[in-house]
Design a protein around this motif. Structure first.
Motif, mmCIF file in Angstrom:
data_model
loop_
_atom_site.group_PDB
_atom_site.id
_atom_site.type_symbol
_atom_site.label_atom_id
_atom_site.label_comp_id
_atom_site.label_asym_id
_atom_site.label_seq_id
_atom_site.Cartn_x
_atom_site.Cartn_y
_atom_site.Cartn_z
ATOM 1 N N PRO A 71 0.921 -1.158 0.070
ATOM 2 C CA PRO A 71 0.054 -0.063 -0.077
ATOM 3 C C PRO A 71 0.845 1.417 -0.066
ATOM 4 N N LYS A 72 0.409 2.065 -0.831
ATOM 5 C CA LYS A 72 1.075 3.654 -0.816
ATOM 6 C C LYS A 72 0.093 4.510 -0.317
ATOM 7 N N THR A 73 0.796 5.728 0.222
ATOM 8 C CA THR A 73 -0.259 6.631 0.775
ATOM 9 C C THR A 73 -1.112 7.269 -0.334
ATOM 10 N N VAL A 76 -4.065 4.812 -0.516
ATOM 11 C CA VAL A 76 -4.965 5.146 0.535
ATOM 12 C C VAL A 76 -5.913 6.425 0.309
ATOM 13 N N SER A 100 -1.504 -6.668 3.372
ATOM 14 C CA SER A 100 -1.666 -5.446 2.505
ATOM 15 C C SER A 100 -2.989 -4.909 2.701
ATOM 16 N N ASP A 103 -4.000 -3.693 5.940
ATOM 17 C CA ASP A 103 -3.213 -2.105 6.201
ATOM 18 C C ASP A 103 -4.093 -1.071 5.382
ATOM 19 N N LEU A 104 -4.456 -1.538 4.276
ATOM 20 C CA LEU A 104 -5.375 -0.470 3.626
ATOM 21 C C LEU A 104 -6.517 -0.270 4.224
ATOM 22 N N ALA A 107 -6.134 1.939 7.274
ATOM 23 C CA ALA A 107 -5.675 3.415 6.849
ATOM 24 C C ALA A 107 -6.839 4.117 5.948
ATOM 25 N N SER A 118 -2.525 10.576 3.983
ATOM 26 C CA SER A 118 -2.046 9.645 4.911
ATOM 27 C C SER A 118 -0.827 9.851 5.240
ATOM 28 N N GLN A 122 2.344 9.207 8.950
ATOM 29 C CA GLN A 122 3.183 8.401 9.010
ATOM 30 C C GLN A 122 4.371 8.522 10.242
ATOM 31 N N LEU A 153 2.778 1.833 5.353
ATOM 32 C CA LEU A 153 2.407 2.463 4.028
ATOM 33 C C LEU A 153 3.779 2.864 3.409
ATOM 34 N N LYS A 159 9.143 4.303 4.257
ATOM 35 C CA LYS A 159 7.920 3.481 4.416
ATOM 36 C C LYS A 159 8.036 3.379 5.869
#
Length: 358
Positions: A71-73, A76, A100, A103-104, A107, A118, A122, A153, A159
């Motif tokens: 997952p990337k910010t 999200v 993953s 986590d998504l 988030a 998001s 972090q 993320l 990361k």
């Protein structure tokens, strides 16, 4: 001494077939005109045996999460924006999938109610507002994402997780039957995430009886599943799901260590999946965890898994520096592994030499 006041998941249901109770479980949390959004791993997109069991009501929506990469910010933020633009708000987010997807879901839930990106959250305890109701339903066992207070993320510069008391799920549904049919390598890498959690927690400087109790049980279950059985059966799935839960609880009140700190750099630069990255790194950590690495290698051979090699071959100095920067940014992990003077021990040169082995 100040002790952490640890936020846990509010409700847990465990058992084969417990997925069929989801409709009943989430019913009290439904709000008029606000859908429940089922965020489902895209692996299940054409697998109707699971999709047909999702209890859609009213304007509920299934969103297939693309977890090809971790997952990337930006992903999200895009998901949360789409839901807010379409519905204003939602009754809840139900994550169904591997770590993953878990986590998504966490988030996106948080970003439904918190401003900005998001990426702004972090770090540790930066989230100030609870998210919408969220449920985690794992279909792979090992990450412990179903019980953790973080959502890992990859952002524009690091990361790192959104670590907060508002991150844990309100409800988790642990149905071991959902893990059947997972790709062999993926299931192994995810299971090893749990095993590595245990080794790092149990050999870390943050160890305490809370972490030790959960970690020892999770490690016992991992060993039984990966070394004590000749044939994989339902009992293995049951045990590994509980190992994942206990392993996640173990690190919640302590920390992970060298393997995770180093693999974060791999993931940030190369997009290496979390479980795979941990295995690539742990395979070379004899100087830190000699007995654990020896046992890990036995598991790899027994289950006929190929750990990727030469993944850092040909990287530039600039790329190595980026991985090192990301890794050294994980201060709590290094302190757990090496103690308060970890910066004297883990120099940039030593970490570069380690990365060159992979």
């Amino acid at each position: 001494m100040k002790f952490r006041n640890f936020k846990m998941v509010d409700y847990v249901v465990y058992g084969r077939g417990s997925f069929d109770q989801v409709d009943e479980i989430i019913a009290p949390r439904r709000k008029d005109g606000q859908p429940m959004v089922f965020l489902v791993d895209h692996f299940f997109e054409n697998k109707n045996e699971l999709i047909s069991r999702i209890p859609l009501r009213g304007n509920d929506k299934i969103v297939f999460a693309d977890v090809t990469n971790e997952p990337k910010t930006t992903y999200v933020d895009a998901l949360a924006k789409e839901l807010k633009d379409t519905y204003g708000t939602v009754s809840g987010i139900i994550g169904i999938g591997g770590g993953s997807t878990m986590d998504l879901a966490k988030a996106v839930s948080l970003m439904m109610n918190n401003p900005g990106s998001s990426a702004d959250y972090q770090g540790w305890d930066l989230v100030k507002v609870p998210g919408v109701y969220k449920v985690g339903i794992p279909t792979l066992s090992g990450t412990g994402a179903e019980v953790s207070r973080t959502t890992v993320l990859t952002g524009p510069v690091r990361k790192l997780g959104m670590n907060s008391d508002f991150t844990p799920f309100d409800q988790i549904v642990l149905d071991p039957a959902l893990t059947q049919g997972a790709p062999k390598n993926q299931a192994f890498y995810t299971g090893m995430d749990c095993y590595i959690h245990c080794i790092e927690s149990l050999e870390g400087t943050f160890l305490n009886e809370f972490s030790k109790s959960y970690g020892e049980k999770a490690l016992e279950l991992c060993r039984e599943v990966y070394l004590g059985r000749e044939v994989w059966d339902d009992d293995c799935d049951d045990k590994l799901m509980m190992a994942s839960y206990a392993g996640g609880m173990s690190i919640a009140y302590s920390q992970v260590g060298v393997a995770h700190a180093v693999s974060y750099g791999l993931s940030f630069l190369l997009g290496t999946k979390h479980g795979v990255g941990n295995c690539i790194v742990f395979d070379h950590l004899e100087e830190f965890y000699p007995e654990g690495v020896k046992e890990f290698k036995e598991m790899v051979v027994k289950h006929q898994i190929d750990i990727p090699k030469n993944v850092t071959k040909g990287l530039t100095d600039e790329q190595f520096d980026k991985m090192i920067d990301v890794s050294l940014g994980m201060a709590p992990l290094w302190e757990n592994a090496l103690g308060k003077n970890w910066q004297e021990q883990m120099t940039r040169e030593r970490l570069r030499a380690l990365y060159e082995k992979f």
